[in-house]
Write an enzyme that holds these catalytic residues in place. Structure first.
Site, PDB file in Angstrom:
ATOM      1  CB  SER A   1      44.658  46.514  38.511  1.00  0.00           C
ATOM      2  OG  SER A   1      45.675  46.741  39.355  1.00  0.00           O
TER       3      SER A   1
ATOM      4  CD  GLU B   1      49.589  47.467  47.051  1.00  0.00           C
ATOM      5  OE1 GLU B   1      49.124  48.591  46.677  1.00  0.00           O
ATOM      6  OE2 GLU B   1      49.314  46.366  46.674  1.00  0.00           O
TER       7      GLU B   1
ATOM      8  CB  SER C   1      43.665  39.955  45.604  1.00  0.00           C
ATOM      9  OG  SER C   1      44.794  39.975  44.854  1.00  0.00           O
TER      10      SER C   1
ATOM     11  CD  GLN D   1      45.495  47.561  45.794  1.00  0.00           C
ATOM     12  OE1 GLN D   1      46.010  46.171  45.575  1.00  0.00           O
ATOM     13  NE2 GLN D   1      46.098  48.412  45.932  1.00  0.00           N
ATOM     14  N   GLY D   2      40.585  47.351  44.730  1.00  0.00           N
ATOM     15  CA  GLY D   2      39.836  47.653  43.286  1.00  0.00           C
ATOM     16  C   GLY D   2      40.817  48.890  42.633  1.00  0.00           C
TER      17      GLY D   2
END
Ligand SMILES: Cc1cc2nc3c(=O)[nH]c(=O)nc-3n(C[C@H](O)[C@H](O)[C@H](O)COP(=O)(O)OP(=O)(O)OC[C@H]3O[C@@H](n4cnc5c(N)ncnc54)[C@H](O)[C@@H]3O)c2cc1C
Lengths: 394, 325
Positions: free
Chosen positions: A131, A246, A163, A128-129
């Protein structure tokens, strides 16, 4: 209100239970938590076993390789996996629990056909990109830029806290396609293939001493326009869908896992004599009551999602309560551990309880991330106050 | 499995909410503050006609034959509306005490004192009662309230729950054994919990409405994050407790889905906490207004304290959950 499972749901449960009993014995040993390639191999092997047995993507559509069953069967699935101490989703977290579900809701038929089955087969791992260094809680201020060049976007910028990016094949990436100050009106949701030139990943060390996340540098990375989910500049709406999964459903399994943990801590207290203290019993009882309540809330949210297709805003209530509760359970573990809690690892020769010392200490340290990741507790409270209670923006 | 409220349950809640709004608006309830009788016989019989007491009684016994989930939905509304009177005890006594189900007799309840010479026994609504149930560890006994040597308490914490003091509580006539006593405590936890969830939810509405309307520093106080977060935590507490109460109620109706005793104890525990904490927070959000008699915030808190007393203590409830976890 009905909490009974139907006959067909119960037969799904017993089939799954039998299969788990048979297959779990054949699992390879767990890799060290620092061995990322090993963890990927372990998690994806498990996912493949689930897929081959027809237990991948329980509530995903059949066209996407899923079982096409109801979210209720997904709950039963989570219950049985926890009961059997089956492996956690691990590196498949993003793909299975929020990127995939977003593709199901927002993707074109071609995108669903391309991206969903490999997630379920364990062939492709996602990260997941969202932030960025300058855009955490204030996600809509993100600056990673994407310029259109023919049928590609050229992406330049930096993501952070990504992550397990080092073992990921794809990244759900938020980019700025509108003017610099366009905030949520100028964001686009892209599927970034992680093997493209121009991507650099540098791990960051966490307080657990591990390298679970890191910085993702993007320098002129080319992403096909066909990899865009939703319209250009309509990515914020898609993001809300991702976040609702999420926060709403991705952590449903965690409440079950926390119940196992609490039962383990109770057993430790009984074996050490701590159980003789009323204060310890009351703490366990209180935490247990809260977990039971959150399991009820999870079932309520899932019932609602089964009707509407997407988890509701109630996910923020659940996410906030669970992440804070998780910290208090972890505190109990550390209190029971006493000075063994100073050791970050298992202690050779120590009593072999259901919860080892490493798990107690590691759970405690990791618990601090729960109230930060997926939107901090403060942000969840803002959302509850403004979007559920209708209080004015400050 | 579908844990959303069914259409019937939604209709039941709506009906009760309408009855409360029409028959028990807050200003009318408040008119009885400090009185020895806080609900008149006609109000009581309207509650009875709506099935509040007979709801779970079998149809052939004159009841509606509904389950605990339905009762929880109804009780949440009664709590939200702050309807006074020995509602919980009268409901639990239906089928056990003649006249309870149809509202002919108001039934109160009191915990059996654990030791002689302990603090005097405090009894709610004694002046209105036709029967008093003494809830012991393993028995239920029935007393004639008129025969008690009771002294009215000058002032009670909750102005809508008049109290009497009794120095000696006779043993009374047995009306139930260990199973009945256990069932009484379990159901009190769940349905008392439902009343408490109603109180907790009402205080969220009250605090949020005030936070939107009251202005300081040129804007509504609800735009200040410190106030927002107080309100958000109130909602979390009431929603979590509500899910627990509903799950416990359903578990009583559908015993195969879980451990009803554990669920009931946990639900009562969380409902007491939610209503108490929300009551206090509601006062805080109102500032000085919250400390006035006029603003009803205190009434919800004080009623929560009364109901907490009708359940087993929080320590006992927590230990019950721990034992069965
Ligand atoms: C273990 C872990 C894994 C993660 N994995 C990923 C991942 O895979 N992909 C990804 O994109 N992100 C990931 N994140 C990032 C996570 O989503 C962000 O850390 C989070 O959203 C907070 O942003 P921030 O770190 O910039 O903190 P900040 O936004 O700088 O917040 C700092 C503090 O200020 C408070 N604060 C900020 N704004 C407000 C406000 N408006 N009101 C009140 N308080 C406020 C916060 O609550 C916090 O306490 C991960 C984080 C962790 C800890």
């Amino acid at each position: 209100m009905d909490l009974r499972y139907s006959e067909s749901e119960e037969s799904f449960r017993s089939g799954l239970r039998e299969w788990l009993a048979e297959v779990l014995a054949k699992l390879p040993p767990k890799p060290s938590h620092l061995d990322w390639p090993g963890r990927r191999a372990y998690d994806t092997t498990w996912q493949r076993m689930l897929f081959d047995a027809g237990y991948a993507g329980i509530d995903w559509p059949v066209e996407g390789g899923g079982r096409g069953a109801s979210p209720v069967e997904q709950l039963i699935y989570l219950e049985e996996l926890e009961r059997a101490h089956a492996p956690y989703v691990g590196v498949n977290f993003v793909g299975l629990l929020h990127a995939g579900p977003t593709v199901i809701v927002e993707g074109t038929p071609e995108q669903r056909a391309r991206f969903l089955p490999p997630i379920l087969r364990g062939d492709e791992v996602w990260c997941q990109g969202f932030s960025e260094p300058g855009a955490g809680s204030d996600l809509a201020s993100l600056r990673t830029r994407a310029e259109r060049d023919g049928d590609e976007y050229v992406v330049t910028g930096q993501k952070i806290w990504t992550s397990h990016a080092e073992v990921a094949d794809f990244c759900e990436l938020l980019v700025r396609t509108g003017p610099e100050d366009s905030r949520h009106r100028g964001i686009t949701w892209l599927i970034l293939p992680m093997d493209r030139p121009g991507i650099d990943f540098r791990p960051l060390r966490t307080i657990a001493g591990s390298t679970e996340f890191g910085e993702l540098f993007l320098d002129g990375v080319r992403v096909p326009v066909a990899n865009r989910l939703g319209d250009e500049n309509d990515g914020w709406r898609v993001t809300m869908t991702t976040l609702s999964f999420e926060r709403g459903t991705a952590f449903v399994g965690e409440v079950l896992q926390s119940m196992e943990l609490l039962r383990g801590l109770r057993a430790i207290a009984q074996s050490t004599g701590a159980w003789d203290e009323a204060s310890v019993r009351r703490r366990v009882g209180h935490l247990g009551a809260e977990l039971d309540a959150l399991w009820a809330l999870a079932r309520r949210n899932v019932s609602q999602a089964a009707r509407t297709g997407v988890p509701g805003i109630g996910g923020s209530v659940y996410k906030l309560a669970l992440s804070e509760l998780r910290q208090r359970i972890a505190d109990l573990g550390m209190d029971l551990a006493g000075s063994a809690g100073l050791v970050f690892g298992d202690i050779p020769g120590a009593r072999n309880g259901p919860v080892g010392n490493l798990e107690i200490v590691s759970t405690w340290v990791h618990s601090f991330s729960r109230t930060i990741a997926a939107g901090t507790s403060q942000i969840q409270r803002n959302i509850i106050a403004e979007r559920i209670l209708g209080l004015p923006k400050g | 499995m579908d844990f959303e409220l069914s259409e019937d349950e939604v209709a039941l809640a709506d009906g009760m909410r309408r009855l409360c709004a029409g028959r028990f608006p807050l200003d009318r309830i408040r008119a009885a503050e400090g009185e020895r009788v806080v609900i008149d016989p006609s109000g009581w019989s309207e509650l009875a006609d709506a099935g509040v007491f007979s709801l779970r009684l079998a149809e052939d016994a004159g009841g509606l034959g509904l389950g605990t989930a339905a009762a929880a939905v109804v009780f949440e509304e009664l709590g939200r509306a702050l309807v006074p009177g020995p509602i919980l005890a009268s409901h639990l006594a239906a089928g056990l005490v003649e006249g309870a189900a149809d509202g002919k007799v108001m039934v109160g309840a009191v915990h059996k004192p654990r030791a002689h010479g302990a603090a005097p026994v405090v009894i709610e609504h004694l002046g209105s009662l036709g029967a008093l149930v003494v809830v012991g560890d393993d028995a239920l006994a029935l007393l004639d309230p008129a025969a008690l040597d009771a002294v009215a308490v000058d002032r009670s914490l909750d102005p809508l729950t008049p109290l009497w003091r009794v120095d000696h509580l006779p043993a009374g006539d047995a009306v139930g054994g260990p199973d009945d006593a256990a069932r009484w405590r379990r159901d009190a936890s769940v349905l008392g919990g439902a009343l408490l969830v109603g109180l907790a939810a009402a205080t969220v509405d009250l605090a949020v409405a005030y936070a939107k309307e009251r202005r300081q520093f040129g804007k509504p106080i609800g735009s200040f994050q410190a106030v927002k977060h107080l309100c958000a935590d109130m909602l979390v507490r009431s929603e979590v407790a509500r899910a627990a109460v509903h799950a416990a109620a359903v578990t009583i109706d559908q015993p195969d889905v879980g451990d009803a005793l554990r669920a009931a104890a946990g639900a009562g525990l969380l409902a007491v906490e939610a209503a108490m904490a929300n009551g206090k927070t509601c006062i805080q959000v109102h500032g000085g207004m919250g400390f006035t008699w006029e603003v009803p915030a205190h009434l919800y808190l004080m009623r929560a304290r009364v109901l907490a007393d009708e359940l087993e203590g929080s320590d006992t409830l927590a230990e019950l959950v721990a034992e069965r976890y």
